[in-house]
Design a protein around this motif. Sequence first.
Motif, PDB file in Angstrom:
ATOM      1  N   SER A  30       0.939  -1.140  -0.002  1.00  0.00           N
ATOM      2  CA  SER A  30       0.171   0.045  -0.067  1.00  0.00           C
ATOM      3  C   SER A  30       0.882   1.416  -0.031  1.00  0.00           C
ATOM      4  O   SER A  30       2.016   1.279   0.532  1.00  0.00           O
ATOM      5  CB  SER A  30      -1.022   0.142   1.101  1.00  0.00           C
ATOM      6  OG  SER A  30      -1.847  -1.082   1.128  1.00  0.00           O
ATOM      7  N   TYR A  70       5.000   4.597  10.822  1.00  0.00           N
ATOM      8  CA  TYR A  70       5.190   3.187   9.856  1.00  0.00           C
ATOM      9  C   TYR A  70       6.356   2.382  10.748  1.00  0.00           C
ATOM     10  O   TYR A  70       7.398   3.207  11.028  1.00  0.00           O
ATOM     11  CB  TYR A  70       5.783   3.605   8.532  1.00  0.00           C
ATOM     12  CG  TYR A  70       4.582   4.366   7.647  1.00  0.00           C
ATOM     13  CD1 TYR A  70       3.634   3.548   6.977  1.00  0.00           C
ATOM     14  CD2 TYR A  70       4.740   5.676   7.834  1.00  0.00           C
ATOM     15  CE1 TYR A  70       2.765   4.492   6.405  1.00  0.00           C
ATOM     16  CE2 TYR A  70       3.435   6.338   7.119  1.00  0.00           C
ATOM     17  CZ  TYR A  70       2.711   5.746   6.377  1.00  0.00           C
ATOM     18  OH  TYR A  70       1.519   6.520   5.794  1.00  0.00           O
ATOM     19  N   CYS A  77       5.581  -6.423  13.030  1.00  0.00           N
ATOM     20  CA  CYS A  77       6.062  -6.590  11.793  1.00  0.00           C
ATOM     21  C   CYS A  77       6.750  -7.601  11.308  1.00  0.00           C
ATOM     22  O   CYS A  77       7.928  -7.593  10.894  1.00  0.00           O
ATOM     23  CB  CYS A  77       6.576  -5.228  11.189  1.00  0.00           C
ATOM     24  SG  CYS A  77       5.545  -3.828  11.312  1.00  0.00           S
ATOM     25  N   TYR A 106       3.793   0.230   2.635  1.00  0.00           N
ATOM     26  CA  TYR A 106       3.503  -0.514   3.702  1.00  0.00           C
ATOM     27  C   TYR A 106       2.847  -1.746   3.456  1.00  0.00           C
ATOM     28  O   TYR A 106       2.228  -1.781   2.382  1.00  0.00           O
ATOM     29  CB  TYR A 106       3.273   0.303   4.833  1.00  0.00           C
ATOM     30  CG  TYR A 106       1.778   0.826   4.578  1.00  0.00           C
ATOM     31  CD1 TYR A 106       0.751   0.176   5.140  1.00  0.00           C
ATOM     32  CD2 TYR A 106       1.514   2.060   3.914  1.00  0.00           C
ATOM     33  CE1 TYR A 106      -0.601   0.455   4.940  1.00  0.00           C
ATOM     34  CE2 TYR A 106       0.187   2.621   3.737  1.00  0.00           C
ATOM     35  CZ  TYR A 106      -0.770   1.742   4.394  1.00  0.00           C
ATOM     36  OH  TYR A 106      -2.068   2.186   4.059  1.00  0.00           O
ATOM     37  N   LYS A 107       2.736  -2.569   4.402  1.00  0.00           N
ATOM     38  CA  LYS A 107       1.926  -3.765   4.295  1.00  0.00           C
ATOM     39  C   LYS A 107       1.363  -3.788   5.917  1.00  0.00           C
ATOM     40  O   LYS A 107       2.046  -3.199   6.797  1.00  0.00           O
ATOM     41  CB  LYS A 107       2.789  -5.164   4.317  1.00  0.00           C
ATOM     42  CG  LYS A 107       3.348  -5.162   3.079  1.00  0.00           C
ATOM     43  CD  LYS A 107       3.773  -6.624   2.565  1.00  0.00           C
ATOM     44  CE  LYS A 107       4.269  -6.719   1.272  1.00  0.00           C
ATOM     45  NZ  LYS A 107       3.686  -6.948   0.135  1.00  0.00           N
ATOM     46  N   SER A 108       0.240  -4.261   5.959  1.00  0.00           N
ATOM     47  CA  SER A 108      -0.501  -4.452   7.453  1.00  0.00           C
ATOM     48  C   SER A 108       0.486  -5.352   8.183  1.00  0.00           C
ATOM     49  O   SER A 108       0.779  -6.318   7.863  1.00  0.00           O
ATOM     50  CB  SER A 108      -1.879  -4.895   7.322  1.00  0.00           C
ATOM     51  OG  SER A 108      -2.770  -3.954   6.300  1.00  0.00           O
ATOM     52  N   PRO A 112      -3.443  -2.649  14.107  1.00  0.00           N
ATOM     53  CA  PRO A 112      -3.527  -1.444  13.380  1.00  0.00           C
ATOM     54  C   PRO A 112      -2.192  -1.053  12.733  1.00  0.00           C
ATOM     55  O   PRO A 112      -2.049   0.172  12.050  1.00  0.00           O
ATOM     56  CB  PRO A 112      -4.049  -0.248  13.990  1.00  0.00           C
ATOM     57  CG  PRO A 112      -3.700  -0.769  15.486  1.00  0.00           C
ATOM     58  CD  PRO A 112      -3.512  -2.061  15.580  1.00  0.00           C
ATOM     59  N   THR A 113      -1.184  -1.700  13.003  1.00  0.00           N
ATOM     60  CA  THR A 113       0.259  -1.162  12.625  1.00  0.00           C
ATOM     61  C   THR A 113       0.611  -1.145  11.009  1.00  0.00           C
ATOM     62  O   THR A 113       0.060  -2.304  10.446  1.00  0.00           O
ATOM     63  CB  THR A 113       1.316  -2.410  13.252  1.00  0.00           C
ATOM     64  OG1 THR A 113       1.031  -2.354  14.798  1.00  0.00           O
ATOM     65  CG2 THR A 113       2.682  -1.795  13.072  1.00  0.00           C
ATOM     66  N   LYS A 114       1.063  -0.196  10.615  1.00  0.00           N
ATOM     67  CA  LYS A 114       1.653  -0.190   9.086  1.00  0.00           C
ATOM     68  C   LYS A 114       2.971  -0.469   9.353  1.00  0.00           C
ATOM     69  O   LYS A 114       3.697   0.188   9.748  1.00  0.00           O
ATOM     70  CB  LYS A 114       1.310   1.290   8.729  1.00  0.00           C
ATOM     71  CG  LYS A 114      -0.216   1.528   8.597  1.00  0.00           C
ATOM     72  CD  LYS A 114      -0.569   3.078   8.094  1.00  0.00           C
ATOM     73  CE  LYS A 114      -2.095   3.079   7.990  1.00  0.00           C
ATOM     74  NZ  LYS A 114      -2.355   4.588   7.457  1.00  0.00           N
TER      75      LYS A 114
END
Length: 134
Positions: A30, A70, A77, A106-108, A112-114
């Motif tokens: 994203s 992020y 992550c 970014y990826k999920s 809610p962490t990016k």
Amino acid sequence: SRMRFARSILATCALAGLVFIPTSAQAADSTGTTGKVKAIEINSNSSDSYAAYHGKVGIKAGKNGHMIYYTWGGSQCQGKTISDEMVDMLVHAFKSRKHTRVTPKYKSGAGPTKCLVGFKIATPTGETVEPPPS
């Protein structure tokens, strides 16, 4: 009879094949909002926070924009991290924030962490900024 049985087996195998297809395909990256690097946090492996995340960068779009963080590495992550060279580029973007804009990819992550997996650094007019010399 035999033909019906064969079709039944074939249909069952086809259905089983659909059910057991691995879902290892990752979602596409994203693209986050372009802005200035306003904060960087980096944890060493001796930090209490290192297991949760290795670092995070705060990017703020515009004067009235809100800060978006992020994160990379750690349990928030898993498998989503950036290289030391990329961290250096973010530090350079922070030092040059009046003249650079960062667009994160970014990826999920957990909750809610990016999770930062890449970024583009450019001038406010869109010219690509070269990384600092090593």
